[in-house]
Motif scaffolding. Structure first.
Motif, PDB file in Angstrom:
ATOM      1  N   ASP A  51      -4.211 -11.747 103.381  1.00 44.18           N
ATOM      2  CA  ASP A  51      -4.549 -10.507 104.073  1.00 44.18           C
ATOM      3  C   ASP A  51      -5.887 -10.644 104.794  1.00 44.18           C
ATOM      4  O   ASP A  51      -6.844 -11.198 104.247  1.00 44.18           O
ATOM      5  CB  ASP A  51      -4.628  -9.353 103.073  1.00 44.18           C
ATOM      6  N   GLY A  52      -5.919 -10.117 106.005  1.00 48.37           N
ATOM      7  CA  GLY A  52      -7.157 -10.161 106.774  1.00 48.37           C
ATOM      8  C   GLY A  52      -7.320 -11.418 107.602  1.00 48.37           C
ATOM      9  O   GLY A  52      -8.330 -11.576 108.290  1.00 48.37           O
ATOM     10  N   ARG A  53      -6.333 -12.301 107.547  1.00 48.13           N
ATOM     11  CA  ARG A  53      -6.389 -13.534 108.322  1.00 48.13           C
ATOM     12  C   ARG A  53      -5.260 -13.583 109.348  1.00 48.13           C
ATOM     13  O   ARG A  53      -4.195 -13.024 109.143  1.00 48.13           O
ATOM     14  CB  ARG A  53      -6.283 -14.752 107.402  1.00 48.13           C
ATOM     15  N   LYS A  54      -5.505 -14.260 110.444  1.00 50.81           N
ATOM     16  CA  LYS A  54      -4.493 -14.403 111.482  1.00 50.81           C
ATOM     17  C   LYS A  54      -4.683 -15.736 112.189  1.00 50.81           C
ATOM     18  O   LYS A  54      -5.747 -16.371 112.097  1.00 50.81           O
ATOM     19  CB  LYS A  54      -4.589 -13.259 112.489  1.00 50.81           C
ATOM     20  N   LEU A  55      -3.663 -16.146 112.911  1.00 48.30           N
ATOM     21  CA  LEU A  55      -3.753 -17.365 113.711  1.00 48.30           C
ATOM     22  C   LEU A  55      -4.212 -17.014 115.125  1.00 48.30           C
ATOM     23  O   LEU A  55      -3.834 -15.988 115.686  1.00 48.30           O
ATOM     24  CB  LEU A  55      -2.396 -18.059 113.796  1.00 48.30           C
ATOM     25  N   SER A  56      -5.010 -17.893 115.695  1.00 47.14           N
ATOM     26  CA  SER A  56      -5.483 -17.706 117.051  1.00 47.14           C
ATOM     27  C   SER A  56      -5.494 -19.052 117.758  1.00 47.14           C
ATOM     28  O   SER A  56      -5.588 -20.105 117.114  1.00 47.14           O
ATOM     29  CB  SER A  56      -6.892 -17.103 117.050  1.00 47.14           C
ATOM     30  N   PHE A 212      -6.056 -22.088 115.001  1.00 44.70           N
ATOM     31  CA  PHE A 212      -6.939 -22.064 113.842  1.00 44.70           C
ATOM     32  C   PHE A 212      -6.798 -20.695 113.185  1.00 44.70           C
ATOM     33  O   PHE A 212      -6.252 -19.759 113.768  1.00 44.70           O
ATOM     34  CB  PHE A 212      -8.394 -22.332 114.235  1.00 44.70           C
ATOM     35  N   ILE A 213      -7.273 -20.589 111.951  1.00 37.38           N
ATOM     36  CA  ILE A 213      -7.190 -19.322 111.216  1.00 37.38           C
ATOM     37  C   ILE A 213      -8.495 -18.564 111.384  1.00 37.38           C
ATOM     38  O   ILE A 213      -9.575 -19.115 111.216  1.00 37.38           O
ATOM     39  CB  ILE A 213      -6.923 -19.581 109.715  1.00 37.38           C
ATOM     40  N   LYS A 214      -8.381 -17.281 111.713  1.00 39.88           N
ATOM     41  CA  LYS A 214      -9.573 -16.465 111.894  1.00 39.88           C
ATOM     42  C   LYS A 214      -9.433 -15.133 111.150  1.00 39.88           C
ATOM     43  O   LYS A 214      -8.332 -14.740 110.758  1.00 39.88           O
ATOM     44  CB  LYS A 214      -9.826 -16.204 113.380  1.00 39.88           C
ATOM     45  N   GLN A 215     -10.531 -14.454 111.009  1.00 43.07           N
ATOM     46  CA  GLN A 215     -10.556 -13.144 110.369  1.00 43.07           C
ATOM     47  C   GLN A 215     -10.089 -12.093 111.360  1.00 43.07           C
ATOM     48  O   GLN A 215     -10.525 -12.079 112.514  1.00 43.07           O
ATOM     49  CB  GLN A 215     -11.971 -12.813 109.893  1.00 43.07           C
ATOM     50  N   LYS A 216      -9.183 -11.229 110.934  1.00 47.06           N
ATOM     51  CA  LYS A 216      -8.764 -10.127 111.798  1.00 47.06           C
ATOM     52  C   LYS A 216      -9.924  -9.169 112.014  1.00 47.06           C
ATOM     53  O   LYS A 216     -10.735  -8.952 111.103  1.00 47.06           O
ATOM     54  CB  LYS A 216      -7.603  -9.357 111.163  1.00 47.06           C
ATOM     55  N   PRO A 217     -10.025  -8.590 113.201  1.00 47.99           N
ATOM     56  CA  PRO A 217     -11.089  -7.611 113.447  1.00 47.99           C
ATOM     57  C   PRO A 217     -10.895  -6.365 112.596  1.00 47.99           C
ATOM     58  O   PRO A 217      -9.761  -5.927 112.351  1.00 47.99           O
ATOM     59  CB  PRO A 217     -10.951  -7.313 114.938  1.00 47.99           C
TER      60      PRO A 217
END
Length: 219
Positions: A51-56, A212-217
């Motif tokens: 939760d709170g992570r997404k691909l970008s 890469f994996i980043k934190q969702k805003p």
């Protein structure tokens, strides 16, 4: 064969990009590419994203990936004058790609349905008509098409990173003039465009190369 040569050979074999494609010029419609992995629930290794992570999409990784098979890369993207991150993107893109073209984006108001609220990751606004988000819109159909035609004698294969059906006419024009067409896309793509491709590659196949994996805003 050095490490780079081995990686280049491996990628071409995985994607079925044979020597028959000759000189490849890649055109990236980043407004389309930027959302390819927005709804993915798993990372490049098949692991569920917490939760709170997404691909970008990582621009550096994208450029390195393209350089494995493209002789020339052209990157088209919209600029948001009110967003500092947009200008950082501009600077980075110009340092990574052979050409980076930009113009100001427009923001379209989109009212969300209840089902959309659950999956929304954008900043939420509200007025008397309901809750809405602003969707950035910046169309590069004309600019990209003009460049593809202007440079037609310099490449054998037109490689497009976009699922926009509006590029169908361009693909047909280029194929009638003896060019091959490689299409990278994600999600639903109209058969009008995909049927024109000599080689169609789903973005899921290259997820490990360009994300890469980043934190969702936070909303």
């Amino acid at each position: 064969m050095d490490l780079r040569g081995l990686r280049e050979q491996t990628v071409k074999e995985q994607l079925n990009i044979s020597e028959d494609y000759g000189r490849i010029f890649s055109f990236i419609d980043f407004g389309n590419v930027d959302y390819w992995f927005e709804r993915d629930e798993k990372d490049a290794d098949g692991q569920t994203l917490v939760d709170g992570r997404k691909l970008s999409v990582d621009l550096t990784k994208l450029a390195e990936f393209l350089n494995l098979f493209s002789e020339h890369t052209r990157f088209y993207f919209g600029l948001d004058p009110k967003n500092k991150k947009s200008f950082h993107l501009n600077i980075k893109a110009r340092s990574l790609f052979d050409y980076a073209g930009s113009k100001p984006i427009q923001k379209i108001k989109h009212y969300l349905k209840d089902i959309e609220l659950k999956s929304n990751t954008r900043s939420l606004c509200e007025d008397l008509q309901g809750k809405y988000i602003y969707i950035p819109k910046c169309n590069f159909d004309v600019e990209l098409s003009v460049d593809a035609i202007r440079l037609i004698d310099k490449y054998d294969t037109f490689c497009l990173f976009s699922g926009d059906v509006d590029f169908t006419a361009l693909a047909r024009f280029l194929k009638k003039r003896g060019k091959k067409f490689i299409l990278f896309s994600a999600g639903y793509v109209s058969h009008w465009l995909s049927d024109e491709a000599n080689l169609s590659i789903n973005a899921q196949k290259i997820k490990s190369y360009i994300t890469f994996i980043k934190q969702k805003p936070r909303l």
